[in-house]
Scaffold this active site. Sequence first.
Site, PDB file in Angstrom:
ATOM      1  N   GLU A  60       0.837  -1.201   0.000  1.00  0.00           N
ATOM      2  CA  GLU A  60       0.000   0.000   0.000  1.00  0.00           C
ATOM      3  C   GLU A  60       0.873   1.253   0.000  1.00  0.00           C
ATOM      4  O   GLU A  60       0.605   2.222  -0.732  1.00  0.00           O
ATOM      5  CB  GLU A  60      -0.907  -0.014   1.227  1.00  0.00           C
ATOM      6  CG  GLU A  60      -1.801   1.202   1.361  1.00  0.00           C
ATOM      7  CD  GLU A  60      -2.475   1.276   2.721  1.00  0.00           C
ATOM      8  OE1 GLU A  60      -2.902   2.377   3.105  1.00  0.00           O
ATOM      9  OE2 GLU A  60      -2.550   0.240   3.416  1.00  0.00           O
ATOM     10  N   ASP A  64       0.891   3.822  -3.166  1.00  0.00           N
ATOM     11  CA  ASP A  64       0.518   5.221  -2.942  1.00  0.00           C
ATOM     12  C   ASP A  64       1.436   6.149  -3.727  1.00  0.00           C
ATOM     13  O   ASP A  64       0.986   7.081  -4.406  1.00  0.00           O
ATOM     14  CB  ASP A  64       0.598   5.503  -1.440  1.00  0.00           C
ATOM     15  CG  ASP A  64       0.158   6.921  -1.085  1.00  0.00           C
ATOM     16  OD1 ASP A  64      -0.671   7.491  -1.809  1.00  0.00           O
ATOM     17  OD2 ASP A  64       0.655   7.465  -0.092  1.00  0.00           O
ATOM     18  N   ASN A 129      -7.430   0.886   0.416  1.00  0.00           N
ATOM     19  CA  ASN A 129      -6.065   0.478   0.764  1.00  0.00           C
ATOM     20  C   ASN A 129      -5.618  -0.679  -0.114  1.00  0.00           C
ATOM     21  O   ASN A 129      -4.458  -0.745  -0.546  1.00  0.00           O
ATOM     22  CB  ASN A 129      -5.996   0.071   2.236  1.00  0.00           C
ATOM     23  CG  ASN A 129      -6.270   1.233   3.180  1.00  0.00           C
ATOM     24  OD1 ASN A 129      -6.215   2.387   2.780  1.00  0.00           O
ATOM     25  ND2 ASN A 129      -6.580   0.923   4.425  1.00  0.00           N
ATOM     26  N   GLU A 132      -4.486   0.554  -3.536  1.00  0.00           N
ATOM     27  CA  GLU A 132      -3.113   1.061  -3.538  1.00  0.00           C
ATOM     28  C   GLU A 132      -2.113  -0.096  -3.475  1.00  0.00           C
ATOM     29  O   GLU A 132      -1.068  -0.062  -4.133  1.00  0.00           O
ATOM     30  CB  GLU A 132      -2.898   2.009  -2.366  1.00  0.00           C
ATOM     31  CG  GLU A 132      -3.560   3.356  -2.548  1.00  0.00           C
ATOM     32  CD  GLU A 132      -3.244   4.321  -1.427  1.00  0.00           C
ATOM     33  OE1 GLU A 132      -3.259   5.537  -1.679  1.00  0.00           O
ATOM     34  OE2 GLU A 132      -2.977   3.869  -0.293  1.00  0.00           O
TER      35      GLU A 132
END
Length: 252
Positions: A60, A64, A129, A132
């Site tokens: 994650e 991101d 989440n 990502e």
Amino acid sequence: MALRDYFAHCFSKNKKLSEFIHNDFGFYPRNITLYELAFTHKSASEQRIGNYKLNNERLEYLGDAVLSAAVADYLFRLFPTKAEGFLTEMRSKIVSRNSLNKLSQKLGFEQMIHYSHDARSSFKSMTGNAFEAFVGALYLDRGYDFTKHILIDRIIRIHIDLDQLEQTDVNFKSKLLEWAQKEKKHLVFKLLDDKVGGRQDRLYNVVTVIDEVEYAHGADYSIKGAEQLSAEKTWNMLVEQQIIKIEQPKEP
């Protein structure tokens, strides 16, 4: 489709996940283990490497940053005459937790996530989440150029209405500051020293600090964008912990 990718699917230990990714995004994974990890929520962590539980949190973090870079590149080329402030705001809206939650639900991510059902109601951002983390897995599996192609051509251009998004006003930093003032909380956005990249492509890392306690981090190519991402993640975290209570609309 390359033959090697099809053969990887044929011999995959998780054909259900491989087929899901192919149906959604038009490719078969080469390393299915990365995607299995991307869809493993921390509430379902079972295996360990030393003190680290295997789940999607590290992917994650990586996803991101990759997502932010790909979206920045896309918007920069799409709006050649727009100022930096507009581009930053649009990127923040696209990669916002609320936007990613809606997007991942639309793509059917929840049905593939491995999580503790007892904990589902406590993790309202679980699907965002996982999205990502999926981007992080895709980057490791196929590289940046392929990842950007999937994000732009198979996701943003199909599933995100930029005209509508441009009219949406979401400022989580202002919302959080207003809440902190009302509750007499000391809130600051702390710029950390762990910047990544050179002068032209530096990624800033900001953490929200409330009453000396650190909450969520946000990484972006501008300090303003990093503060917005950090504020949004902190806001969602406080809502999940029921520290901030959102009034539900009354039935007519």
